[in-house]
Design an enzyme around this catalytic site. Sequence first.
Site, PDB file in Angstrom:
ATOM      1  N   HIS A  72      -5.895 -10.167   0.129  1.00 23.67           N
ATOM      2  CA  HIS A  72      -5.113  -9.050  -0.398  1.00 23.67           C
ATOM      3  C   HIS A  72      -5.884  -8.337  -1.504  1.00 23.67           C
ATOM      4  O   HIS A  72      -6.662  -8.953  -2.235  1.00 23.67           O
ATOM      5  CB  HIS A  72      -3.813  -9.554  -1.029  1.00 23.67           C
ATOM      6  CG  HIS A  72      -2.787 -10.039  -0.056  1.00 23.67           C
ATOM      7  ND1 HIS A  72      -2.908  -9.922   1.315  1.00 23.67           N
ATOM      8  CD2 HIS A  72      -1.579 -10.638  -0.262  1.00 23.67           C
ATOM      9  CE1 HIS A  72      -1.837 -10.435   1.890  1.00 23.67           C
ATOM     10  NE2 HIS A  72      -1.013 -10.879   0.959  1.00 23.67           N
TER      11      HIS A  72
ATOM     12  N   CYS B 134       2.176 -14.835  -2.410  1.00 22.11           N
ATOM     13  CA  CYS B 134       0.738 -14.552  -2.505  1.00 22.11           C
ATOM     14  C   CYS B 134       0.437 -13.354  -3.407  1.00 22.11           C
ATOM     15  O   CYS B 134      -0.469 -13.401  -4.242  1.00 22.11           O
ATOM     16  CB  CYS B 134       0.146 -14.337  -1.120  1.00 22.11           C
ATOM     17  SG  CYS B 134       1.121 -13.248  -0.056  1.00 22.11           S
TER      18      CYS B 134
END
Lengths: 378, 378
Positions: free
Chosen positions: B286, B173
């Site tokens: 994130h 990710c």
Amino acid sequence: MAAFTSHQTQTHFLSKLPTTNKPTRTKPIVTRVRMSYQESGPSLAVVGVTGAVGQEFLSVLSDRDFPYRSIKMLASKRSAGKELSFEDRTYTIEELTENSFDGVDIALFSAGGSISNKFGPIAADRGTVVVDNSSAFRMVENVPLVIPEVNPEAMSGIKLGTGKGALIANPNCSTIICLMAATPLHRRAKVTRMVVSTYQAASGAGAAAMEELELQTREVLEGKPPTCNIFNQQYAFNLFSHNAPILSNGYNEEEMKLVKETRKIWNNNNVRVTATCIRVPVMRAHAESVNLQFENPIDEETAKDILSKAPGVVVIDDRASNHFPTPLEVSNKDDVAVGRIRRDVSQDGNYGLDIFVCGDQIRKGAALNAVQIAEMLL
Amino acid sequence: MAAFTSHQTQTHFLSKLPTTNKPTRTKPIVTRVRMSYQESGPSLAVVGVTGAVGQEFLSVLSDRDFPYRSIKMLASKRSAGKELSFEDRTYTIEELTENSFDGVDIALFSAGGSISNKFGPIAADRGTVVVDNSSAFRMVENVPLVIPEVNPEAMSGIKLGTGKGALIANPNCSTIICLMAATPLHRRAKVTRMVVSTYQAASGAGAAAMEELELQTREVLEGKPPTCNIFNQQYAFNLFSHNAPILSNGYNEEEMKLVKETRKIWNNNNVRVTATCIRVPVMRAHAESVNLQFENPIDEETAKDILSKAPGVVVIDDRASNHFPTPLEVSNKDDVAVGRIRRDVSQDGNYGLDIFVCGDQIRKGAALNAVQIAEMLL
């Protein structure tokens, strides 16, 4: 820890949150012998005593048995007349005026830049040594910008009892926390460039911001829209670019403080610094990811050894148990914690290091550093 | 958004949190015409369907009107037999076995590295094209590691309907989110070095970690000690170094993924990357602070222009109103948001940039990217 109580303010509302992991202390704690405040020591004033840092000034003065023969509690007109208990005495908060500094030896200021700009020079003119926590004088020539462990020599010309006042600036919290870890390495191998990304706590925006983070968190957990008074957006379970104004070069003021203050404190205009400052939903301690480039080689083990011996620094770097510094572990602590000390794989040989630093924003990032400056005057 | 409901799991427990600021979309949204899933399209399997990413696979397939003639819902024995509703149909979750892949054209895996290691090659041997979200095959030679907007050419040899299976790896990710923003700039000016500091959400550790963050937050607000099952320390109002194991060079596995995957995806072993990966108390998106050094000059305005035209990227960079990307704004969104685009003052001329990137960890960081890979097979 709570050496004072205020009947009017309740800013330490979350300081009793459980701290699950205690930091490893690698250096002995020095216990001081308490001197009677009635017999000796300078006369003090605390300006902005009802704020988060103002209250921490008192906490630190008490914790460190700072000697004083008197102490004036100064704040805005709004708080004047209210009572405040400190070290078994009750004080009446006084309104800050031009006459507040008569007979005051040392004044600790933390009431914002405009108050400092107005009253700092007035106090200094009347013979008071001002230790100022705002950004008002940090970059002013001839005003020392001091971290006692880093550049005590910058304030060597300032003495108490000469009748001559002075201004001394406390660096910005992010700068103090960063340089506490970077300076011992800089002394050994000379830092040429530093890339800093911060993880900054609510406390840097004051007690009301800490309260808003708590309120918002409760609201979001209850499915309610978050109250946004201090910040213009949701802070709970979120993070955002530091709310300081953006300058014409695209950096915000907080970031440029790191760039400029580092140069002044290290007395080195060649050091290259870039920073990205981010506010994270943490209460009162900052974290910083710091990438360092050096002029001379310095290996990982040497760096760890140097940092473990550095005053005011504690190394938390247990790779086996994945235990490194966290904001929670350094909250209400004096020492700045450093870990994740490793050779930077993106640089050749031993000319680069990555480190991760945490420090209590209110304490070493503000009040403790100011009180340490005051201690150097004694 | 919720195109499915599961009677057994409730992992999207916080997806309804208020999102106060919506990201500015600078590019038009393409609306697709829905094809009937009964008439055309490949047969699909979702492995690990009860997990956070597994559920997001379904959500993304539905949102993007991915054509399929059948879909198998696969999970561990524990979940087998449970029912799951998706696009007006009820499915019975089947236990993942060696025989699960007969007649399956595309399998989307997100059930952890050991499941992928065991069942990925079995599926590929039976003619299934596996798009794997684990780290199992990312660095295996000849397994393409693909971000569709970045290196679609890496999977050009893989076709459906040939009877030949294959493994395709979905990058980590943090790598996907970073390279979505860095690649368009790299194409113009060639990145030579990248210093990344991450601000990673709970979702990266799975649905149970998101639940623990919420539980801990409630506990801390009530003055109770936090429950630490998933993580070994308090996460609420705290942050810590990513919990991935630390390697012998002092980096954790998460950080080295950024270093190694960038080289593989860019097909460039000379690019120098360092990273510090930190877990912050944010739910599902994130953030990354990225410092870039370039071989060729690239100015700030050119960078903004390039990024504003890059597919899958949205620029949020309003200096006047201090509005930049936040995890909350990109949550449940497809696009990666980039802002704080500015010339790095620590580098000479226009050879350096600082940027701040946010992306939904479950969506573009995992499920969306995998479904986009599957789309390229159609």
